[in-house]
Scaffold this motif. Structure first.
Motif, mmCIF file in Angstrom:
data_model
loop_
_atom_site.group_PDB
_atom_site.id
_atom_site.type_symbol
_atom_site.label_atom_id
_atom_site.label_comp_id
_atom_site.label_asym_id
_atom_site.label_seq_id
_atom_site.Cartn_x
_atom_site.Cartn_y
_atom_site.Cartn_z
ATOM 1 N N GLY A 1 0.832 -1.308 0.071
ATOM 2 C CA GLY A 1 0.051 -0.220 -0.132
ATOM 3 C C GLY A 1 0.888 1.278 -0.073
ATOM 4 N N ASN A 2 0.554 1.984 1.070
ATOM 5 C CA ASN A 2 1.319 3.413 1.198
ATOM 6 C C ASN A 2 2.938 3.185 1.400
ATOM 7 O OD1 ASN A 2 -0.835 4.875 1.045
ATOM 8 N ND2 ASN A 2 -1.051 4.676 3.316
ATOM 9 N N VAL A 3 3.173 1.978 1.765
ATOM 10 C CA VAL A 3 4.908 1.441 1.871
ATOM 11 C C VAL A 3 5.074 0.447 1.044
ATOM 12 C CG1 VAL A 3 6.906 1.147 3.520
ATOM 13 C CG2 VAL A 3 4.779 2.432 4.099
ATOM 14 N N ASN A 4 5.405 0.454 -0.077
ATOM 15 C CA ASN A 4 5.690 -0.410 -1.107
ATOM 16 C C ASN A 4 7.043 -0.942 -1.217
ATOM 17 O OD1 ASN A 4 5.690 -1.911 -3.488
ATOM 18 N ND2 ASN A 4 3.630 -1.569 -3.835
ATOM 19 N N PHE A 5 7.466 -2.303 -1.022
ATOM 20 C CA PHE A 5 8.593 -2.942 -1.110
ATOM 21 C C PHE A 5 9.557 -2.767 -2.308
ATOM 22 C CE2 PHE A 5 11.227 -6.742 -2.177
ATOM 23 C CZ PHE A 5 11.984 -6.713 -1.196
ATOM 24 N N ASN A 6 8.400 -2.835 -3.598
ATOM 25 C CA ASN A 6 9.122 -2.716 -4.631
ATOM 26 C C ASN A 6 9.482 -1.319 -4.950
ATOM 27 O OD1 ASN A 6 8.794 -5.567 -5.378
ATOM 28 N ND2 ASN A 6 6.756 -5.129 -5.778
ATOM 29 N N CYS A 7 9.088 -0.433 -4.205
ATOM 30 C CA CYS A 7 9.606 0.881 -4.500
ATOM 31 C C CYS A 7 10.757 1.420 -3.832
ATOM 32 C CB CYS A 7 8.407 2.035 -4.057
ATOM 33 S SG CYS A 7 7.106 1.921 -5.260
ATOM 34 N N GLY A 8 11.305 0.368 -2.995
ATOM 35 C CA GLY A 8 12.913 0.394 -2.481
ATOM 36 C C GLY A 8 12.669 0.973 -0.693
ATOM 37 N N ILE A 9 11.666 0.276 -0.135
ATOM 38 C CA ILE A 9 11.578 0.500 1.153
ATOM 39 C C ILE A 9 12.759 0.044 2.011
ATOM 40 C CG2 ILE A 9 10.041 -1.536 1.467
ATOM 41 C CD1 ILE A 9 8.997 -0.435 4.089
ATOM 42 N N SER A 10 13.539 0.696 2.677
ATOM 43 C CA SER A 10 14.499 -0.127 3.558
ATOM 44 C C SER A 10 14.280 -0.767 4.572
ATOM 45 C CB SER A 10 15.473 1.253 4.146
ATOM 46 O OG SER A 10 14.911 1.682 4.809
ATOM 47 N N ILE A 11 15.339 -1.642 5.171
ATOM 48 C CA ILE A 11 15.237 -2.648 6.219
ATOM 49 C C ILE A 11 14.775 -1.664 7.335
ATOM 50 C CG2 ILE A 11 16.381 -4.111 7.848
ATOM 51 C CD1 ILE A 11 18.086 -4.875 5.630
ATOM 52 N N GLY A 12 15.304 -0.619 7.583
ATOM 53 C CA GLY A 12 14.949 0.457 8.565
ATOM 54 C C GLY A 12 13.609 0.799 8.612
ATOM 55 N N LEU B 1 24.654 -10.617 2.726
ATOM 56 C CA LEU B 1 23.543 -11.464 2.692
ATOM 57 C C LEU B 1 22.164 -10.740 2.626
ATOM 58 C CD1 LEU B 1 22.407 -14.226 3.406
ATOM 59 C CD2 LEU B 1 22.449 -13.473 5.829
ATOM 60 N N GLN B 2 22.362 -9.510 3.346
ATOM 61 C CA GLN B 2 20.905 -8.521 3.288
ATOM 62 C C GLN B 2 20.751 -8.106 1.832
ATOM 63 O OE1 GLN B 2 19.198 -8.978 5.736
ATOM 64 N NE2 GLN B 2 21.004 -9.859 7.026
ATOM 65 N N ARG B 3 21.877 -7.678 0.980
ATOM 66 C CA ARG B 3 21.404 -7.352 -0.346
ATOM 67 C C ARG B 3 21.082 -8.549 -1.337
ATOM 68 N NH1 ARG B 3 26.585 -4.086 -0.133
ATOM 69 N NH2 ARG B 3 27.614 -5.977 -1.099
ATOM 70 N N TRP B 4 21.528 -9.741 -0.997
ATOM 71 C CA TRP B 4 20.840 -10.904 -1.581
ATOM 72 C C TRP B 4 19.428 -11.103 -1.218
ATOM 73 C CZ3 TRP B 4 19.330 -15.678 -0.326
ATOM 74 C CH2 TRP B 4 19.125 -16.853 -1.347
ATOM 75 N N VAL B 5 19.178 -11.123 0.055
ATOM 76 C CA VAL B 5 17.868 -11.321 0.459
ATOM 77 C C VAL B 5 17.020 -10.252 -0.085
ATOM 78 C CG1 VAL B 5 16.433 -11.276 2.323
ATOM 79 C CG2 VAL B 5 18.412 -12.570 2.607
ATOM 80 N N GLU B 6 17.191 -8.950 -0.099
ATOM 81 C CA GLU B 6 16.349 -8.076 -0.316
ATOM 82 C C GLU B 6 15.914 -8.088 -1.715
ATOM 83 O OE1 GLU B 6 15.085 -5.048 1.787
ATOM 84 O OE2 GLU B 6 15.424 -6.781 2.608
ATOM 85 N N GLY B 7 16.552 -8.680 -2.722
ATOM 86 C CA GLY B 7 16.058 -8.738 -3.886
ATOM 87 C C GLY B 7 15.256 -9.733 -4.401
ATOM 88 N N ARG B 8 15.060 -10.692 -3.472
ATOM 89 C CA ARG B 8 14.436 -11.984 -3.673
ATOM 90 C C ARG B 8 13.013 -12.302 -2.657
ATOM 91 N NH1 ARG B 8 19.689 -12.245 -4.543
ATOM 92 N NH2 ARG B 8 20.199 -13.684 -6.551
ATOM 93 N N MET B 9 12.743 -11.364 -1.757
ATOM 94 C CA MET B 9 11.859 -11.757 -0.774
ATOM 95 C C MET B 9 10.279 -11.202 -1.254
ATOM 96 S SD MET B 9 13.128 -13.085 1.710
ATOM 97 C CE MET B 9 11.397 -13.020 2.303
ATOM 98 N N ALA B 10 10.207 -10.530 -2.222
ATOM 99 C CA ALA B 10 8.835 -10.318 -2.815
ATOM 100 C C ALA B 10 8.617 -11.431 -3.758
ATOM 101 C CB ALA B 10 9.150 -9.090 -3.918
ATOM 102 N N GLU B 11 9.296 -12.159 -4.299
ATOM 103 C CA GLU B 11 9.141 -13.623 -5.048
ATOM 104 C C GLU B 11 8.661 -14.431 -3.815
ATOM 105 O OE1 GLU B 11 11.509 -17.127 -7.222
ATOM 106 O OE2 GLU B 11 12.316 -15.261 -6.828
ATOM 107 N N GLN B 12 9.320 -14.803 -2.694
ATOM 108 C CA GLN B 12 9.096 -15.546 -1.718
ATOM 109 C C GLN B 12 7.645 -15.428 -0.911
ATOM 110 O OE1 GLN B 12 11.468 -17.785 -2.006
ATOM 111 N NE2 GLN B 12 12.532 -15.948 -3.188
ATOM 112 N N CYS B 13 7.213 -14.126 -1.050
ATOM 113 C CA CYS B 13 5.813 -13.804 -0.502
ATOM 114 C C CYS B 13 4.894 -14.201 -1.616
ATOM 115 C CB CYS B 13 5.744 -12.514 -0.153
ATOM 116 S SG CYS B 13 6.728 -11.828 1.370
#
Length: 372
Positions: A130-141, A193-205
């Motif tokens: 919604g307002n905070v969209n992962f694909n738009c680059g939301i950071s881990i923080g 590791l976090q960079r590797w994960v971030e690019g793949r988590m949307a697919e896992q969901c």
């Protein structure tokens, strides 16, 4: 624990999941039960009891009843866990989150007998939508802030850690809401590791599986993602307090689910080296071969006997997630120095993780005070 006894118990574990080995000789059923309980393998162990009965072994009646009762409890617990997973996913979706069930119930679908796996808590990775969209680059923080605010609106005292925050929404099942799936002690490897994960988590969901018993669908990581993620999770816990045979069995069935997609897959091997997981992977392959009989065609790297023996020694000593290592029986201060002493044994095998572990733990202690 005597070496001969341990070898006997490990042969029994192999017998429970492999149709080929000969019937093991059991001289002390109570000791076997305790070992399987410490390794969180009682459900799988009951399959061995049933197989023995079919093959003509005179299993004492009291032993049969004891294992049967525990097996039924494990089954009912899995039924409850599956139900809660589906409820949780639906709740999160309604509240504006995509989610992915990590490990746990996602691993049960890989077992030949899905209800035989002893379940723990629910680990769920969440993505705000919604307002905070992962694909738009939301950071881990940013993701951590959104999830923390969501949880603490209902549970102001929920405990937070670097990877997750407790979400005590159910009275009968513990839930951990993950901002990140896993972490490493080395800041360099953790950043990778976090960079590797971030690019793949949307697919896992969006990778859905059907849970047993018609419980419903939930998203779980793909097999290829889990090969890296769960290995990293195992290594992180190895340096925390320890891992047990249940976690090794999860990984065994995960690799079997790949159907032998190439020994020493170059992409996986390159990723393991990049993330600092290659040496540990070799140790895991050795343990999976020696204990469970994993065939070479399922390996992701060659076996590493020296590191494998070190890993198996810790598995036998500590039990499920190291709960029987004795570390948890001490105060926070004493445990801090005992962990340092323990992990210094691993400097030669895994220098980056072993040397960075006390630094990460110290940083994490103060981080939790600031974010607590």
């Amino acid at each position: 624990m005597e070496e001969n006894s341990v070898c006997s118990y490990l042969r029994y574990v192999r017998y429970c999941i492999d149709e080929q080995p000969c019937i093991p000789t059991i001289t002390d059923w109570n000791a076997l039960f305790v070992f399987m309980e410490e390794q969180a393998l009682l459900g799988v162990g009951f399959h061995g009891i049933e197989r023995m009965k079919k093959e003509g072994v005179d299993v004492p009646r009291n032993v049969l009843l004891q294992w049967y009762a525990v097996s039924e409890q494990i089954k009912q617990r899995n039924v409850l866990m599956n139900k809660r997973c589906v409820e949780l996913v639906e709740m999160l979706k309604k509240d504006g989150f995509e989610s992915c069930i990590l490990k746990g119930q996602g691993n049960t679908v890989l077992y030949p007998e899905s209800y035989s796996r002893m379940s723990g808590d629910i680990d769920v990775f969440v993505l705000p939508v919604g307002n905070v969209n992962f694909n738009c680059g939301i950071s881990i923080g940013q993701r951590r802030k959104v999830v923390m605010e969501y949880v603490r609106r209902r549970f102001p005292l929920a405990k937070i850690r670097y990877q997750h925050i407790d979400y005590p929404v159910y009275p009968d099942v513990e839930v951990e809401m993950h901002f990140i799936p896993t972490a490493k002690n080395s800041p360099i490897y953790n950043r990778r590791l976090q960079r590797w994960v971030e690019g793949r988590m949307a697919e896992q969901c969006h990778h859905f599986v059907e849970l047993p018993g018609g419980a419903g669908q939930v998203a779980t990581p793909t097999v290829e993602f889990n090969v890296i993620y769960q290995l990293s999770h195992l290594m992180h816990h190895f340096f925390d307090e320890g891992i047990g045979l249940r976690q090794m069995m999860d990984y065994y069935f995960l690799l079997k689910a790949r159907n032998g997609l190439g020994f020493r897959d170059e992409n996986i091997e390159r990723t393991l080296r990049y993330l600092g997981l290659y040496k540990f992977a070799g140790a895991v392959m050795w343990v999976l071969h020696e204990v469970f009989g994993l065939e070479e065609k399922f390996y992701i790297v060659p076996t590493d006997e020296w590191r494998g023996k070190l890993l198996l020694e810790e598995i036998i000593k500590g039990g499920n997630f190291g709960h029987f290592s004795g570390l948890t029986d001490h105060s926070i201060g004493t445990k801090y120095f005992l962990k340092i002493k323990r992990n210094m044994r691993f400097v030669r095998a895994y220098p980056a993780e072993a040397l960075c572990e006390p630094v990460f733990r110290t940083w994490h202690f103060f981080w939790r005070l600031l974010n607590g």
